[in-house]
Scaffold this active site. Structure first.
Site, PDB file in Angstrom:
ATOM      1  N   SER A 196      -3.019  64.464 -14.445  1.00 40.83           N
ATOM      2  CA  SER A 196      -3.247  63.731 -13.194  1.00 40.83           C
ATOM      3  C   SER A 196      -3.648  64.711 -12.087  1.00 40.83           C
ATOM      4  O   SER A 196      -4.660  65.396 -12.223  1.00 40.83           O
ATOM      5  CB  SER A 196      -1.997  62.923 -12.842  1.00 40.83           C
ATOM      6  OG  SER A 196      -2.259  61.996 -11.820  1.00 40.83           O
ATOM      7  N   ASP A 220      -5.235  52.418 -17.301  1.00 43.41           N
ATOM      8  CA  ASP A 220      -4.761  53.268 -16.211  1.00 43.41           C
ATOM      9  C   ASP A 220      -5.125  52.617 -14.877  1.00 43.41           C
ATOM     10  O   ASP A 220      -6.294  52.496 -14.532  1.00 43.41           O
ATOM     11  CB  ASP A 220      -5.407  54.654 -16.315  1.00 43.41           C
ATOM     12  CG  ASP A 220      -4.730  55.689 -15.422  1.00 43.41           C
ATOM     13  OD1 ASP A 220      -4.274  55.314 -14.327  1.00 43.41           O
ATOM     14  OD2 ASP A 220      -4.681  56.865 -15.824  1.00 43.41           O
ATOM     15  N   HIS A 266       0.959  56.626 -17.193  1.00 43.30           N
ATOM     16  CA  HIS A 266       2.186  57.391 -17.399  1.00 43.30           C
ATOM     17  C   HIS A 266       2.681  57.404 -18.843  1.00 43.30           C
ATOM     18  O   HIS A 266       3.711  58.036 -19.121  1.00 43.30           O
ATOM     19  CB  HIS A 266       3.309  56.820 -16.515  1.00 43.30           C
ATOM     20  CG  HIS A 266       2.991  56.840 -15.050  1.00 43.30           C
ATOM     21  ND1 HIS A 266       2.942  58.000 -14.313  1.00 43.30           N
ATOM     22  CD2 HIS A 266       2.700  55.829 -14.195  1.00 43.30           C
ATOM     23  CE1 HIS A 266       2.644  57.708 -13.058  1.00 43.30           C
ATOM     24  NE2 HIS A 266       2.480  56.404 -12.955  1.00 43.30           N
TER      25      HIS A 266
END
Length: 270
Positions: free
Chosen positions: A153, A222, A252
């Site tokens: 990320s 996502d 996640h």
């Protein structure tokens, strides 16, 4: 007709005012959105499985980043330098050493400046310096050819930056973005003027300079970084097979899918 024009003008003015408020909020609050840092007291004691050492790593500009160095299970065949996402600190992220230590890799994780026990205030330039300091520490124990840079990320921008300046064994990016402002624009669902952004993390530019193998992992569901953003990076890869799309995965939970672990086996095991 005049009443319609007047009503249209009122609606336009209200919409414009709302848009300008959003622009102002993004201008003022982008650091809070990007860097969701949680501090820890210096006497906080981590509790993780496996053998590890807590580190205090100095940066070139006088800050100190807190790190955790996890030892591989068995004789190490390399090392992973892991850059975590934008929220929390190492107390949340440290357990993610296991997929790498179990495959025979030492793992170094750091908290960016302002996170956990690390000093300073986070910024794009600052995170790059934190990453450089961590890499230099790791190179005391491993050669650059043994190091895998892993960015998740927000951390994908830091890992990509280091890969543009060094030539490690490989670079693995989990749920990356092409450039960070596009993530913010996706969240507010409005086109925003580029000049309001103070932090860019241009992953696409860094990857264009990288000379090591690059691998990208992303999910179809996502909601934070939509798949279309990491797909912008696909043309920069050596092969289409270096981009793994995990069906059903969100931002996640990639590690909850077998495809993620199959890919780590392919990339990390002899």
């Amino acid at each position: 007709m005049a009443e319609w024009i007047k009503a249209g003008a009122v609606i336009f003015a209200a919409g414009l005012a709302l848009y300008l408020i959003v622009v102002l909020l993004v201008w003022i609050g982008q650091e809070r959105f990007i860097y969701q840092a949680h501090s820890l007291p210096l006497d906080y004691r981590y509790t993780f499985d496996g053998s590890y050492e807590e580190l205090r790593i100095p940066t070139a500009d006088g800050e100190t980043v807190n790190g955790l160095f996890f030892r591989a299970q068995g004789d190490p065949q390399g090392a992973v330098l892991y850059f975590h996402g934008n929220r929390g600190n190492l107390s949340r992220w440290g357990h993610l050493h296991h997929p790498f230590t179990s495959r025979g890799y030492d793992v170094l994780m750091i908290d960016y400046r302002g996170y956990g026990k690390s000093t300073g205030k986070p910024s794009e330039a600052g995170l790059y310096q934190d990453g450089e300091a961590a890499l230099q520490w790791l190179l005391r124990h491993h050669t650059l050819e043994e190091v895998v840079l892993y960015g998740r990320s927000l951390g994908s921008g830091v890992a990509a930056y280091l890969a543009s300046r060094h030539t490690p064994k490989s670079l693995i990016l989990e749920t990356p973005y092409d450039v960070l402002p596009n993530v913010i624009q996706h969240q507010v669902m409005l086109p925003l003027p580029g000049g309001i952004f103070r932090h860019h993390f241009p992953t696409f530019r860094h990857l264009s300079k990288a000379r090591c193998p690059i691998h990208i992992l992303a999910g179809t569901h996502d909601r934070l970084i939509p798949l279309r953003l990491p797909l912008e990076l696909k043309p920069l890869l050596r092969s289409p097979s270096d981009f793994l799309i995990i069906q059903g995965a969100g931002h996640h939970n990639l590690s909850a899918f077998q495809a993620y672990h199959f890919e780590l086996d392919r990339l990390l095991l002899p």
